[in-house]
Design a protein around this motif. Structure first.
Motif, short mmCIF file in Angstrom:
data_model
loop_
_atom_site.label_atom_id
_atom_site.label_comp_id
_atom_site.label_asym_id
_atom_site.label_seq_id
_atom_site.Cartn_x
_atom_site.Cartn_y
_atom_site.Cartn_z
N PHE A 175 59.30 -7.78 15.67
CA PHE A 175 58.53 -8.52 14.67
C PHE A 175 57.07 -8.49 15.07
CE2 PHE A 175 56.54 -12.52 13.33
CZ PHE A 175 56.66 -12.38 11.95
N THR A 176 56.22 -8.06 14.15
CA THR A 176 54.78 -8.01 14.39
C THR A 176 54.12 -9.12 13.60
OG1 THR A 176 54.85 -5.61 14.70
CG2 THR A 176 52.71 -6.59 14.23
N GLU A 177 53.62 -10.12 14.30
CA GLU A 177 52.96 -11.23 13.61
C GLU A 177 51.55 -10.84 13.21
OE1 GLU A 177 53.37 -15.78 14.04
OE2 GLU A 177 51.79 -15.19 15.46
N CYS A 178 51.19 -11.21 11.98
CA CYS A 178 49.84 -10.98 11.47
C CYS A 178 49.48 -12.24 10.69
CB CYS A 178 49.83 -9.74 10.57
SG CYS A 178 48.19 -9.28 9.99
N ARG A 179 49.06 -13.28 11.41
CA ARG A 179 48.85 -14.60 10.83
C ARG A 179 47.36 -14.97 10.95
NH1 ARG A 179 52.66 -18.21 9.64
NH2 ARG A 179 54.18 -17.08 10.93
N ASN A 201 46.77 -19.73 8.50
CA ASN A 201 48.21 -19.73 8.78
C ASN A 201 49.01 -18.91 7.77
OD1 ASN A 201 50.18 -20.50 10.71
ND2 ASN A 201 50.96 -22.07 9.33
N ASN A 231 50.80 -15.51 6.92
CA ASN A 231 51.35 -14.37 7.64
C ASN A 231 51.51 -13.19 6.67
OD1 ASN A 231 52.33 -13.30 10.17
ND2 ASN A 231 54.34 -13.21 9.22
N TYR A 232 51.02 -12.02 7.05
CA TYR A 232 50.98 -10.86 6.17
C TYR A 232 52.08 -9.86 6.52
CZ TYR A 232 46.29 -12.54 5.09
OH TYR A 232 45.22 -13.31 4.70
N PRO A 264 43.49 -11.84 11.98
CA PRO A 264 44.37 -12.59 12.88
C PRO A 264 44.19 -12.16 14.33
CG PRO A 264 45.57 -11.84 10.94
CD PRO A 264 44.24 -11.15 10.90
N TRP A 284 44.34 -8.46 15.92
CA TRP A 284 44.00 -7.55 14.83
C TRP A 284 42.48 -7.48 14.69
CZ3 TRP A 284 47.84 -5.35 11.49
CH2 TRP A 284 49.15 -5.73 11.81
N ARG A 302 46.08 -3.42 13.61
CA ARG A 302 46.47 -4.03 14.88
C ARG A 302 45.68 -3.42 16.04
NH1 ARG A 302 52.70 -4.28 17.20
NH2 ARG A 302 52.38 -5.96 18.70
#
Length: 222
Positions: free
Chosen positions: A4-8, A12, A14-15, A90, A93, A220
């Motif tokens: 899982f790649t968080e992009c928040r 808040n 998340n994309y 984020p 990123w 990223r």
């Protein structure tokens, strides 16, 4: 198994993300009204205020001042906000540089993402564009044409035609053009951006005043 790649972002939100070659990109336009550190990104009142006399305006807007446009198109940012050290992207990123946009385009061309499957020429717009909201085009292989259905948004990048905000405050080109700032300046008042048009087949680059409001995509960190 998957990772899982968080992009928040700072709000808040998340994309979704998409992997293209060695790069991981946001699969939506940036929507944040907050820098990474929680400080608000300014806007103008009214939304169509002329900012030509300002030196380094750091603003964001919903297209045409209508917040209902944000879920589809994201927000429009001046380059000065994009380049602010507080960072609009984020954690982990950054705003994609001109070179990173070019690397993505060249990877897609070389790997058969042109609408006709060729591996030369810049015809990858259809593979990057969202499948809705683009003005219709009769040009074969164009972003706004529904031909070659297996290539429509083949990458999952889902680029919408978010239009732009001019320095004079006028908003335009939604449905027709998507513009994305790069993080790369050409000179003190001008920076590189990349764009797609509903009537053309590729993704291209140009330069313009940093005071324009364009969409943003983050990539990223490596």
């Amino acid at each position: 198994n998957f990772s899982f790649t968080e992009c928040r972002d700072g709000d808040n939100v998340n994309y979704p993300v998409v992997v293209i070659g060695a790069q991981t990109w946001m699969a939506e336009n940036l929507k944040t009204i907050t820098y990474r550190n929680g400080v608000s990104i300014g806007t103008t009142i009214p939304y169509n205020k002329d900012i030509s006399a300002e030196t380094e305006p750091k603003y964001q807007w919903a297209y045409d001042g209508n917040e209902n446009n944000v879920p589809v198109y994201g927000r429009l940012y001046t380059w000065y906000a994009v380049a602010d050290m507080r960072n609009v992207c984020p954690t982990g990123w950054h705003v994609a540089t001109d070179d990173e946009w070019t690397t993505m385009r060249d990877y897609l061309i070389a790997n058969g993402y042109n609408f006709d499957g060729t591996t030369s020429g810049n015809n990858v717009g259809k593979s990057l564009a969202s499948t809705s909201n683009w003005n219709s085009s009769a040009v074969s292989g164009a972003v706004g044409n529904t031909d070659y259905p297996s290539y429509r948004n083949k990458t999952g990048f889902t680029a919408p035609p978010g239009g732009a905000r001019g320095v004079n405050g006028l908003h335009g080109s939604v449905g027709l053009v998507g513009y994305w700032w790069s993080g790369t300046a050409l000179e003190s008042t001008v920076a590189w951006y990349h764009y797609m048009n509903s009537t053309t087949k590729g993704i291209n680059r140009n330069t313009l005043s940093k005071k324009y409001g364009f969409s943003v995509r983050c990539v990223r960190d490596y």
